[in-house]
Design an enzyme around this catalytic site. Structure first.
Site, short mmCIF file in Angstrom:
data_model
loop_
_atom_site.label_atom_id
_atom_site.label_comp_id
_atom_site.label_asym_id
_atom_site.label_seq_id
_atom_site.Cartn_x
_atom_site.Cartn_y
_atom_site.Cartn_z
N GLU A 127 -11.51 6.52 5.83
CA GLU A 127 -10.84 7.24 6.92
C GLU A 127 -11.77 7.36 8.11
O GLU A 127 -11.34 7.27 9.27
CB GLU A 127 -10.38 8.62 6.45
N TYR A 135 0.83 -1.20 0.00
CA TYR A 135 0.00 0.00 0.00
C TYR A 135 0.87 1.25 0.00
O TYR A 135 0.63 2.21 -0.75
CB TYR A 135 -0.91 -0.03 1.23
N TRP A 156 -5.12 1.33 10.60
CA TRP A 156 -5.36 1.36 9.16
C TRP A 156 -5.23 -0.03 8.56
O TRP A 156 -5.92 -0.37 7.58
CB TRP A 156 -4.42 2.34 8.48
#
Length: 217
Positions: free
Chosen positions: A67, A45, A75
Site C-alpha cells: 500500500e 484479484y 494499484w
C-alpha cells in the site's frame, strides 16, 4: 489531503471514471465495481482476494508495504509487480527485511521489477523493524484489527466509497507512534478495505458480504 507523502487517491485499487459509477455486470453475469470489471488481473484479484480477512503478521506486513509503494500510482501497477516485490523483499518476511543494510537498499534501488523509490524502500525496512518491536505488545495483527470500526460503509457508487475514516486516522497515528512510516490515513483506509476490516464492495456486487466479517448489505 494533508500528507506530503501520500497523494490523494481513490480508496478502491483503481481509478474511477468521472461520472457516477455503480456496479457493472460482467459477461459472466456478476456485478463488480468499474475498476474490477475489465482488466483480468484486477478482476481476479477482486474476486478472490480483495476484502478477505488477513490476520497474520507477514500477510499484513506485505500489504502495508505494498500500500505504501502504491501511493501516487495505480494499484494495477503494484499488483503486476507483486511477484517481483516478493522476490526482492524475501517474501516480505519481517525478520529478514529488518536485517537489510545499505547494500540491500542499493540492490532494491537497482531492481527494475519493483517501484524504485528510496523513501518507500527505506520505509519497508523501517516498518519490518517496527513489526518485530510490536511482538512484545501482542503483535501487528492484533494491533491493526483493534481499530476495526463498529459499522461499514454501504456505497452504491464508486463516488460513495470513503477514502479515509476516523478509524483509519487513528490507526495511522497509532502506527506512527510505534515507529511505522508511510502509513497515512488514506493508505490505512485502503489497507482496511483490502484486508476486510471494512466492506466497501458496492451494494449489489457479488462480493459484498463474502468476507465473513460483515453481513451483506
Amino acid at each position: 489531503m494533508d500528507r506530503i507523502d501520500e497523494p490523494a487517491a481513490p480508496a478502491a485499487p483503481g481509478t474511477a471514471p468521472p461520472a457516477a459509477t455503480g456496479a457493472v455486470i460482467g459477461a459472466d453475469g456478476l456485478a463488480r465495481p468499474p475498476w474490477a470489471a475489465t482488466d483480468p488481473l484486477l478482476r481476479d484479484y477482486y474476486d478472490t482476494e480483495w476484502g478477505m480477512p488477513v490476520r497474520d503478521e507477514q500477510g499484513l506486513y506485505e500489504r502495508i508495504s505494498l500500500e505504501a509503494f502504491q501511493a501516487g500510482l495505480s494499484w494495477a501497477t503494484i499488483l503486476r509487480k507483486r511477484p517481483a516485490f516478493r522476490a526482492a523483499f524475501d517474501g516480505f518476511d519481517p525478520d529478514t527485511v529488518a536485517r537489510y543494510t545499505e547494500d540491500d537498499v542499493a540492490r532494491l534501488m537497482g531492481d527494475s521489477g519493483i517501484v524504485r523509490n528510496d523513501r518507500k524502500v527505506r520505509a519497508a525496512i523501517t516498518n519490518a523493524r517496527a513489526v518485530i518491536a510490536l511482538r512484545a505488545e501482542g503483535g501487528l495483527a492484533d494491533f491493526v484489527w483493534s481499530f476495526a470500526p463498529a459499522a461499514t460503509p454501504e456505497p452504491r457508487t464508486v463516488e460513495e466509497v470513503p477514502t479515509r475514516s476516523a478509524e483509519s486516522a487513528a490507526l495511522s497515528k497509532a502506527l506512527r507512534g510505534k515507529g511505522f512510516a508511510f502509513v497515512g490515513p488514506t493508505t490505512m483506509f485502503a489497507l482496511m478495505e483490502a484486508i476486510g476490516m471494512v466492506d466497501t464492495h458496492l451494494v449489489g456486487s457479488h462480493r459484498r458480504g463474502t468476507s465473513g466479517v460483515w453481513a451483506a448489505g
